[in-house]
Design a protein around this motif. Structure first.
Motif, PDB file in Angstrom:
ATOM      1  N   THR A  90       0.938  -0.803  -0.062  1.00 14.20           N
ATOM      2  CA  THR A  90      -0.106   0.017   0.098  1.00 14.20           C
ATOM      3  C   THR A  90       0.948   1.737  -0.126  1.00 14.20           C
ATOM      4  OG1 THR A  90      -0.494  -0.005   1.940  1.00 14.20           O
ATOM      5  CG2 THR A  90      -2.103  -1.220   0.827  1.00 14.20           C
ATOM      6  N   CYS A  91       2.430   1.122  -0.029  1.00  6.24           N
ATOM      7  CA  CYS A  91       2.889   2.604  -0.784  1.00  6.24           C
ATOM      8  C   CYS A  91       3.027   3.257   1.118  1.00  6.24           C
ATOM      9  CB  CYS A  91       2.817   3.448  -1.646  1.00  6.24           C
ATOM     10  SG  CYS A  91       2.406   3.135  -2.969  1.00  6.24           S
ATOM     11  N   GLY A  92       3.075   2.453   1.845  1.00  8.13           N
ATOM     12  CA  GLY A  92       3.375   3.045   2.845  1.00  8.13           C
ATOM     13  C   GLY A  92       1.516   3.213   4.130  1.00  8.13           C
ATOM     14  N   PHE A  93       0.717   3.349   3.021  1.00 10.71           N
ATOM     15  CA  PHE A  93      -0.296   3.844   3.521  1.00 10.71           C
ATOM     16  C   PHE A  93      -0.584   3.042   5.363  1.00 10.71           C
ATOM     17  CE2 PHE A  93      -0.832   6.284  -0.067  1.00 10.71           C
ATOM     18  CZ  PHE A  93      -1.054   7.304  -0.267  1.00 10.71           C
ATOM     19  N   TRP A  94      -0.391   1.777   4.747  1.00  2.80           N
ATOM     20  CA  TRP A  94      -1.027   0.529   6.216  1.00  2.80           C
ATOM     21  C   TRP A  94       0.142   1.212   7.002  1.00  2.80           C
ATOM     22  CZ3 TRP A  94      -5.030  -1.826   6.927  1.00  2.80           C
ATOM     23  CH2 TRP A  94      -5.497  -2.654   7.024  1.00  2.80           C
ATOM     24  N   GLY A  95       1.269   1.225   7.192  1.00  6.12           N
ATOM     25  CA  GLY A  95       1.425   1.724   8.516  1.00  6.12           C
ATOM     26  C   GLY A  95       1.826   2.825   9.059  1.00  6.12           C
ATOM     27  N   LEU A  96       1.073   3.591   9.398  1.00  2.00           N
ATOM     28  CA  LEU A  96      -0.039   4.435  10.328  1.00  2.00           C
ATOM     29  C   LEU A  96      -1.011   3.165  11.403  1.00  2.00           C
ATOM     30  CD1 LEU A  96      -1.162   7.511   8.342  1.00  2.00           C
ATOM     31  CD2 LEU A  96       0.168   7.458   9.684  1.00  2.00           C
ATOM     32  N   VAL A  97      -1.814   2.007  10.418  1.00  2.00           N
ATOM     33  CA  VAL A  97      -2.512   1.271  11.147  1.00  2.00           C
ATOM     34  C   VAL A  97      -1.680   0.594  11.690  1.00  2.00           C
ATOM     35  CG1 VAL A  97      -4.068  -1.309  11.045  1.00  2.00           C
ATOM     36  CG2 VAL A  97      -4.004   0.931   9.013  1.00  2.00           C
ATOM     37  N   TRP A  98      -0.678  -0.189  11.006  1.00  2.00           N
ATOM     38  CA  TRP A  98      -0.099  -0.951  11.971  1.00  2.00           C
ATOM     39  C   TRP A  98       0.561  -0.453  13.145  1.00  2.00           C
ATOM     40  CZ3 TRP A  98       5.174  -2.306   9.003  1.00  2.00           C
ATOM     41  CH2 TRP A  98       6.134  -2.944  10.575  1.00  2.00           C
ATOM     42  N   ILE A  99       0.813   1.171  13.222  1.00  2.00           N
ATOM     43  CA  ILE A  99       1.740   1.954  14.239  1.00  2.00           C
ATOM     44  C   ILE A  99       0.495   1.876  15.498  1.00  2.00           C
ATOM     45  CG2 ILE A  99       1.880   3.944  15.121  1.00  2.00           C
ATOM     46  CD1 ILE A  99       3.853   4.469  12.711  1.00  2.00           C
ATOM     47  N   VAL A 100      -1.039   1.783  15.228  1.00  2.00           N
ATOM     48  CA  VAL A 100      -1.867   1.741  16.375  1.00  2.00           C
ATOM     49  C   VAL A 100      -1.850   0.740  17.258  1.00  2.00           C
ATOM     50  CG1 VAL A 100      -4.517   2.537  16.570  1.00  2.00           C
ATOM     51  CG2 VAL A 100      -3.345   3.839  15.668  1.00  2.00           C
ATOM     52  N   LEU A 101      -1.977  -1.132  16.069  1.00  2.00           N
ATOM     53  CA  LEU A 101      -2.511  -1.679  16.492  1.00  2.00           C
ATOM     54  C   LEU A 101      -0.874  -2.175  17.642  1.00  2.00           C
ATOM     55  CD1 LEU A 101      -3.332  -4.243  12.821  1.00  2.00           C
ATOM     56  CD2 LEU A 101      -4.563  -3.264  14.922  1.00  2.00           C
ATOM     57  N   ALA A 102       0.349  -1.851  17.238  1.00  2.00           N
ATOM     58  CA  ALA A 102       1.349  -2.205  17.989  1.00  2.00           C
ATOM     59  C   ALA A 102       1.196  -1.680  19.691  1.00  2.00           C
ATOM     60  CB  ALA A 102       2.282  -1.603  16.989  1.00  2.00           C
ATOM     61  N   ILE A 103       0.465  -0.072  19.374  1.00  4.29           N
ATOM     62  CA  ILE A 103       0.570   0.082  20.072  1.00  4.29           C
ATOM     63  C   ILE A 103      -0.870  -0.677  20.934  1.00  4.29           C
ATOM     64  CG2 ILE A 103       0.231   2.238  21.765  1.00  4.29           C
ATOM     65  CD1 ILE A 103       1.101   3.581  19.424  1.00  4.29           C
ATOM     66  N   MET A 104      -1.889  -0.804  20.753  1.00  2.00           N
ATOM     67  CA  MET A 104      -2.806  -1.546  21.147  1.00  2.00           C
ATOM     68  C   MET A 104      -2.963  -2.730  21.294  1.00  2.00           C
ATOM     69  SD  MET A 104      -4.557   1.800  21.537  1.00  2.00           S
ATOM     70  CE  MET A 104      -6.189   1.418  21.980  1.00  2.00           C
ATOM     71  N   LEU A 105      -2.369  -3.660  20.801  1.00  2.00           N
ATOM     72  CA  LEU A 105      -2.006  -4.671  20.776  1.00  2.00           C
ATOM     73  C   LEU A 105      -1.090  -6.022  21.596  1.00  2.00           C
ATOM     74  CD1 LEU A 105      -3.803  -6.038  17.427  1.00  2.00           C
ATOM     75  CD2 LEU A 105      -5.020  -6.063  19.467  1.00  2.00           C
ATOM     76  N   ARG A 106      -1.338  -5.627  23.252  1.00  2.00           N
ATOM     77  CA  ARG A 106      -0.279  -5.761  23.865  1.00  2.00           C
ATOM     78  C   ARG A 106      -0.292  -7.290  24.948  1.00  2.00           C
ATOM     79  NH1 ARG A 106       3.566  -1.086  25.579  1.00  2.00           N
ATOM     80  NH2 ARG A 106       3.419   0.107  23.377  1.00  2.00           N
ATOM     81  N   GLU A 107       0.112  -7.974  25.125  1.00  2.00           N
ATOM     82  CA  GLU A 107       0.513  -9.176  26.227  1.00  2.00           C
ATOM     83  C   GLU A 107       0.527  -8.579  27.016  1.00  2.00           C
ATOM     84  OE1 GLU A 107       3.058 -12.228  24.737  1.00  2.00           O
ATOM     85  OE2 GLU A 107       1.521 -13.379  23.022  1.00  2.00           O
ATOM     86  N   HIS A 108      -0.608  -9.349  28.154  1.00  2.02           N
ATOM     87  CA  HIS A 108      -0.277  -8.804  29.307  1.00  2.02           C
ATOM     88  C   HIS A 108      -0.453  -9.716  30.355  1.00  2.02           C
ATOM     89  CE1 HIS A 108      -1.845  -4.803  28.566  1.00  2.02           C
ATOM     90  NE2 HIS A 108      -2.903  -4.899  28.142  1.00  2.02           N
TER      91      HIS A 108
END
Length: 77
Positions: free
Chosen positions: A41-59
């Motif tokens: 997607t020429c980098g556009f999905w990177g924003l979604v990836w950053i949000v997911l990396a911050i929100m999805l975490r193991e506890h």
């Protein structure tokens, strides 16, 4: 009993001994998949990836049984 109730809520057992157990909730994003999608997607999905990396975490939660049979629950980072 404490471990089975955590598993019923969606946790998975990472390690277990007679008196201790580490249970994990949540999951990590699939970084390889997101990297491939970002490339296509020429980098556009990177924003979604950053949000997911911050929100999805193991506890992780440590469950320990003391000598009196009481279950101690400790949140781990």
């Amino acid at each position: 009993m404490a471990i089975s109730s955590e598993v019923a809520r969606g946790a998975r057992v990472e390690s277990q001994t007679d008196t201790n157990a580490i249970v994990v909730t949540g999951s990590k994003p699939n970084h390889v998949l997101h990297a491939i999608i970002t490339l296509f997607t020429c980098g556009f999905w990177g924003l979604v990836w950053i949000v997911l990396a911050i929100m999805l975490r193991e506890h992780r939660i440590a469950l320990t049984v003391d000598p009196y049979g009481h279950v101690l629950r400790q949140e781990l980072t």
